[in-house]
Design a protein around this motif. Structure first.
Motif, PDB file in Angstrom:
ATOM      1  N   VAL A   1       0.846  -1.127  -0.075  1.00 20.62           N
ATOM      2  CA  VAL A   1       0.147  -0.073  -0.043  1.00 20.62           C
ATOM      3  C   VAL A   1       0.914   1.350   0.018  1.00 20.62           C
ATOM      4  O   VAL A   1       2.028   1.100   0.498  1.00 20.62           O
ATOM      5  CB  VAL A   1      -0.695  -0.003   1.098  1.00 20.62           C
ATOM      6  CG1 VAL A   1      -0.409   0.105   2.523  1.00 20.62           C
ATOM      7  CG2 VAL A   1      -2.057   1.065   1.086  1.00 20.62           C
ATOM      8  N   ARG A   2       0.511   2.276  -0.734  1.00 22.16           N
ATOM      9  CA  ARG A   2       1.009   3.457  -0.897  1.00 22.16           C
ATOM     10  C   ARG A   2       0.570   4.525   0.341  1.00 22.16           C
ATOM     11  O   ARG A   2      -0.820   4.867   0.069  1.00 22.16           O
ATOM     12  CB  ARG A   2       1.133   4.069  -2.124  1.00 22.16           C
ATOM     13  CG  ARG A   2       2.221   5.239  -2.303  1.00 22.16           C
ATOM     14  CD  ARG A   2       2.235   5.867  -3.641  1.00 22.16           C
ATOM     15  NE  ARG A   2       1.094   6.769  -3.837  1.00 22.16           N
ATOM     16  CZ  ARG A   2       0.775   7.126  -5.060  1.00 22.16           C
ATOM     17  NH1 ARG A   2       1.188   6.921  -5.935  1.00 22.16           N
ATOM     18  NH2 ARG A   2      -0.287   8.038  -4.865  1.00 22.16           N
ATOM     19  N   ALA A   3       1.260   5.195   1.120  1.00 19.01           N
ATOM     20  CA  ALA A   3       0.685   6.450   2.012  1.00 19.01           C
ATOM     21  C   ALA A   3       1.413   7.384   1.660  1.00 19.01           C
ATOM     22  O   ALA A   3       2.645   7.729   2.251  1.00 19.01           O
ATOM     23  CB  ALA A   3       0.314   5.901   3.504  1.00 19.01           C
ATOM     24  N   GLY A   4       0.956   8.252   0.666  1.00 15.66           N
ATOM     25  CA  GLY A   4       1.665   9.664   0.322  1.00 15.66           C
ATOM     26  C   GLY A   4       2.588   9.159  -0.694  1.00 15.66           C
ATOM     27  O   GLY A   4       3.454   8.327  -0.720  1.00 15.66           O
ATOM     28  N   LEU A   5       2.559  10.193  -1.878  1.00 16.36           N
ATOM     29  CA  LEU A   5       3.704   9.883  -2.888  1.00 16.36           C
ATOM     30  C   LEU A   5       5.007   9.968  -2.514  1.00 16.36           C
ATOM     31  O   LEU A   5       5.325  11.072  -1.855  1.00 16.36           O
ATOM     32  CB  LEU A   5       3.356  10.653  -3.928  1.00 16.36           C
ATOM     33  CG  LEU A   5       4.047  10.529  -5.404  1.00 16.36           C
ATOM     34  CD1 LEU A   5       3.745   9.208  -6.036  1.00 16.36           C
ATOM     35  CD2 LEU A   5       3.629  11.737  -6.328  1.00 16.36           C
ATOM     36  N   GLY A   6       5.772   8.947  -2.541  1.00 12.95           N
ATOM     37  CA  GLY A   6       7.056   8.771  -2.217  1.00 12.95           C
ATOM     38  C   GLY A   6       7.538   8.499  -0.763  1.00 12.95           C
ATOM     39  O   GLY A   6       8.601   8.738  -0.424  1.00 12.95           O
ATOM     40  N   GLY A   7       6.250   8.669   0.207  1.00 13.46           N
ATOM     41  CA  GLY A   7       6.744   8.663   1.627  1.00 13.46           C
ATOM     42  C   GLY A   7       6.887   7.376   2.281  1.00 13.46           C
ATOM     43  O   GLY A   7       7.850   6.708   2.715  1.00 13.46           O
TER      44      GLY A   7
END
Length: 194
Positions: free
Chosen positions: A73-79
């Motif tokens: 899962v991605r939480a914030g682009l690039g974070g």
């Protein structure tokens, strides 16, 4: 022995994703640092299986589906790129790119707590999830050494409320996906549930 963070190389999220897609082991990414994931205990693995076994049949006739711990899962682009223990999406699943291995819109995330990650799961990871994943309605933390589940729910005004569900007779209710999760089933065949 792990290197202190100041000695770890900083990489971009694109570099991480290229590396991770070819890796035989799983790694999480937080603000440019790549962290190897430790193996899981038998109880951790059993609880993950039990959660999928309990929620799966309840989702069968709904426009929802679950994703295993192998989906990021991605939480914030690039974070933050993480591997939750179980995620549920209702409606169309949205992905980071054409590879379809990074989910963007989970409605529910389950994490089974481990001694090495418990503080992170409750702290920074939850902060990122609740501020960076607009679709997230429920974040469920499952203890593996106690009969205890922490349920964090986003209300209609955007505020989060938290409750604990304890004991073998207890039932976790997730109204966002219309599921009832008996703790006796979550902890079946584990040390604390026997």
């Amino acid at each position: 022995m792990a290197l202190p963070q100041e000695y770890l190389p900083v990489v971009s999220s694109e570099e991480y994703l290229r590396f991770e897609r070819d890796s035989e082991t799983r790694h999480e990414f937080l603000d440019g640092i790549v962290y190897a994931m430790a193996g899981e205990s038998p109880d951790h693995s059993t609880i993950c299986f039990n959660l999928a076994a309990v929620t799966g049949p309840q989702l069968r006739d709904k426009p929802c589906r679950g994703f295993s711990p192998n989906m990021k899962v991605r939480a914030g682009l690039g974070g933050l790129y993480a591997y939750p223990d179980l995620m549920i999406v209702c409606g169309e699943a949205k992905f980071h790119d054409k590879h379809g291995d990074v989910l963007l819109n989970p409605l529910v995330i389950f994490e089974v707590l481990s001694p090495s990650t418990e503080k992170y799961d409750r702290g920074e990871k939850f902060r990122r999830y609740r501020t960076e994943i607009g679709s997230l309605q429920d974040y469920v933390l499952v203890s593996q050494d106690q009969l205890r589940v922490e349920h964090h729910h986003r209300q209609s005004d955007g505020e989060w409320i938290s409750i604990e569900v304890n004991g073998l007779d207890a039932v976790l209710v997730l109204s966002s996906i219309d599921c009832r999760i008996p703790l006796a089933e979550v902890y079946r065949h584990t040390k604390v549930g026997t």
